[in-house]
Design an enzyme around this catalytic site. Structure first.
Site, PDB file in Angstrom:
ATOM      1  N   PRO A   9       0.784  -1.232   0.000  1.00  0.00           N
ATOM      2  CA  PRO A   9       0.000   0.000   0.000  1.00  0.00           C
ATOM      3  C   PRO A   9       0.819   1.287   0.000  1.00  0.00           C
ATOM      4  CG  PRO A   9      -0.219  -1.203   2.085  1.00  0.00           C
ATOM      5  CD  PRO A   9       0.435  -2.124   1.114  1.00  0.00           C
ATOM      6  N   ASN A  10       0.360   2.197  -0.824  1.00  0.00           N
ATOM      7  CA  ASN A  10       0.919   3.553  -0.955  1.00  0.00           C
ATOM      8  C   ASN A  10       2.235   3.631  -1.725  1.00  0.00           C
ATOM      9  OD1 ASN A  10      -1.124   5.000   0.589  1.00  0.00           O
ATOM     10  ND2 ASN A  10      -0.347   3.878   2.338  1.00  0.00           N
ATOM     11  N   ARG A  17       4.996  11.681  -2.187  1.00  0.00           N
ATOM     12  CA  ARG A  17       4.807  11.968  -0.758  1.00  0.00           C
ATOM     13  C   ARG A  17       6.089  11.703   0.010  1.00  0.00           C
ATOM     14  NH1 ARG A  17       0.691   8.379   2.110  1.00  0.00           N
ATOM     15  NH2 ARG A  17       2.134   8.903   3.770  1.00  0.00           N
ATOM     16  N   TYR A  22      11.484   8.839   1.748  1.00  0.00           N
ATOM     17  CA  TYR A  22      11.491   7.820   0.695  1.00  0.00           C
ATOM     18  C   TYR A  22      12.176   8.240  -0.608  1.00  0.00           C
ATOM     19  CZ  TYR A  22       8.181   5.803   3.977  1.00  0.00           C
ATOM     20  OH  TYR A  22       7.600   5.304   5.118  1.00  0.00           O
ATOM     21  N   ASN A  73       8.137  -5.448  -1.097  1.00  0.00           N
ATOM     22  CA  ASN A  73       8.074  -4.388  -0.089  1.00  0.00           C
ATOM     23  C   ASN A  73       6.605  -4.354   0.346  1.00  0.00           C
ATOM     24  OD1 ASN A  73       7.924  -2.128   1.491  1.00  0.00           O
ATOM     25  ND2 ASN A  73       9.178  -0.847   0.137  1.00  0.00           N
ATOM     26  N   ALA A  76       3.129  -1.053   4.784  1.00  0.00           N
ATOM     27  CA  ALA A  76       2.569  -1.128   6.148  1.00  0.00           C
ATOM     28  C   ALA A  76       2.179  -2.556   6.540  1.00  0.00           C
ATOM     29  CB  ALA A  76       1.361  -0.200   6.257  1.00  0.00           C
ATOM     30  N   GLU A  97      12.913  -9.326   1.105  1.00  0.00           N
ATOM     31  CA  GLU A  97      12.075  -8.220   1.593  1.00  0.00           C
ATOM     32  C   GLU A  97      12.890  -6.930   1.476  1.00  0.00           C
ATOM     33  OE1 GLU A  97      10.870  -8.890   5.639  1.00  0.00           O
ATOM     34  OE2 GLU A  97      10.293  -6.805   5.952  1.00  0.00           O
ATOM     35  N   HIS A  99      12.889  -2.613   2.098  1.00  0.00           N
ATOM     36  CA  HIS A  99      12.312  -1.372   2.615  1.00  0.00           C
ATOM     37  C   HIS A  99      13.225  -0.237   2.210  1.00  0.00           C
ATOM     38  CE1 HIS A  99       9.317  -3.498   4.813  1.00  0.00           C
ATOM     39  NE2 HIS A  99      10.268  -4.336   5.190  1.00  0.00           N
TER      40      HIS A  99
HETATM   41  O1  CA2 Z   1      10.572   1.980   3.994  1.00  0.00           O
HETATM   42  C1  CA2 Z   1       9.737   1.338   3.347  1.00  0.00           C
HETATM   43  O2  CA2 Z   1       9.930   0.961   2.189  1.00  0.00           O
HETATM   44  C2  CA2 Z   1       8.366   1.032   3.971  1.00  0.00           C
HETATM   45  O3  CA2 Z   1       8.042  -0.311   3.628  1.00  0.00           O
HETATM   46  C3  CA2 Z   1       7.359   1.990   3.351  1.00  0.00           C
HETATM   47  C4  CA2 Z   1       5.943   1.829   3.923  1.00  0.00           C
HETATM   48  C5  CA2 Z   1       5.991   1.914   5.465  1.00  0.00           C
HETATM   49  O4  CA2 Z   1       4.719   1.674   5.998  1.00  0.00           O
HETATM   50  C6  CA2 Z   1       6.992   0.895   6.054  1.00  0.00           C
HETATM   51  O5  CA2 Z   1       7.002   0.990   7.456  1.00  0.00           O
HETATM   52  C7  CA2 Z   1       8.386   1.124   5.497  1.00  0.00           C
HETATM   53  C8  CA2 Z   1       4.929   2.752   3.271  1.00  0.00           C
HETATM   54  C9  CA2 Z   1       5.096   4.201   3.626  1.00  0.00           C
HETATM   55  C10 CA2 Z   1       3.956   5.085   3.196  1.00  0.00           C
HETATM   56  O6  CA2 Z   1       3.788   5.128   1.809  1.00  0.00           O
HETATM   57  C11 CA2 Z   1       4.583   5.904   1.019  1.00  0.00           C
HETATM   58  C12 CA2 Z   1       5.256   5.294   0.000  1.00  0.00           C
HETATM   59  C13 CA2 Z   1       6.053   6.048  -0.807  1.00  0.00           C
HETATM   60  C14 CA2 Z   1       6.160   7.409  -0.628  1.00  0.00           C
HETATM   61  C15 CA2 Z   1       5.479   8.008   0.391  1.00  0.00           C
HETATM   62  C16 CA2 Z   1       4.675   7.245   1.212  1.00  0.00           C
END
Ligand code: CA2
Length: 140
Positions: A9-10, A17, A22, A73, A76, A97, A99
């Site tokens: 997600p996202n 964002r 990121y 990845n 959340a 995996e 991140h």
């Molecule tokens: O660091 C990562 O790649 C995460 O998997 C990103 C997830 C977060 O929930 C994990 O804890 C760590 C998603 C973050 C929110 O979504 C966004 C993705 C890209 C840009 C901005 C926000």
């Protein structure tokens, strides 16, 4: 060799964002980067992104006997999803995996990963380059 790249997600909001956490690479750019790295390695890649846990589980099931590796990845869902953990365990496909951020240095709720229990490697905190490193790991 065929590798499935799954983003949770996202992740389609990458580069739009929270660029301070990121980075500025967009989701589209990231797919291009991975595709070109895979081409150099002679590997085929397929991409899947979803904001829905069940859809990710379905995609992992579809990969059974079709894909040789998974880069995931789970975003959340990393920290909550026993369903994704179980699906990866069930199909038994070598999984890395990834991140973008260093989850071990962030909020305490991000320091738990159910997926890491079934991943052969976890790459975190290396930005989008982490996906390329994951590809290298699966090609070993
Ligand atoms: O660091 C990562 O790649 C995460 O998997 C990103 C997830 C977060 O929930 C994990 O804890 C760590 C998603 C973050 C929110 O979504 C966004 C993705 C890209 C840009 C901005 C926000």
């Amino acid at each position: 060799m065929k590798i499935l790249v799954i983003n949770g997600p996202n992740m389609n909001m990458l580069g739009i964002r929270e660029p301070d956490i990121y980075g500025k690479v967009t989701y589209k750019d990231l797919m291009k980067m991975i595709k070109s790295h895979a081409k150099e390695k002679g590997v085929k890649v397929c991409f899947f992104q979803s904001n829905h846990e069940g859809a990710i589980v379905d995609e992992i099931h579809r990969a059974y006997k079709k894909m040789d590796g998974i880069i995931i990845n789970p975003a959340a869902y990393t920290h909550t999803s026993i369903a994704i953990h179980d699906a990866l365990k069930t199909v038994g496909i070598p999984t890395v995996e990834v991140h973008i951020s260093e989850i071990s240095e962030r909020e305490s709720f991000r320091q738990v990963s159910y997926v890491s229990l079934v991943a052969q490697k976890v790459i975190a905190g290396k930005g989008t380059e982490g996906y390329l490193e994951a590809l290298d790991e699966l090609c070993k």
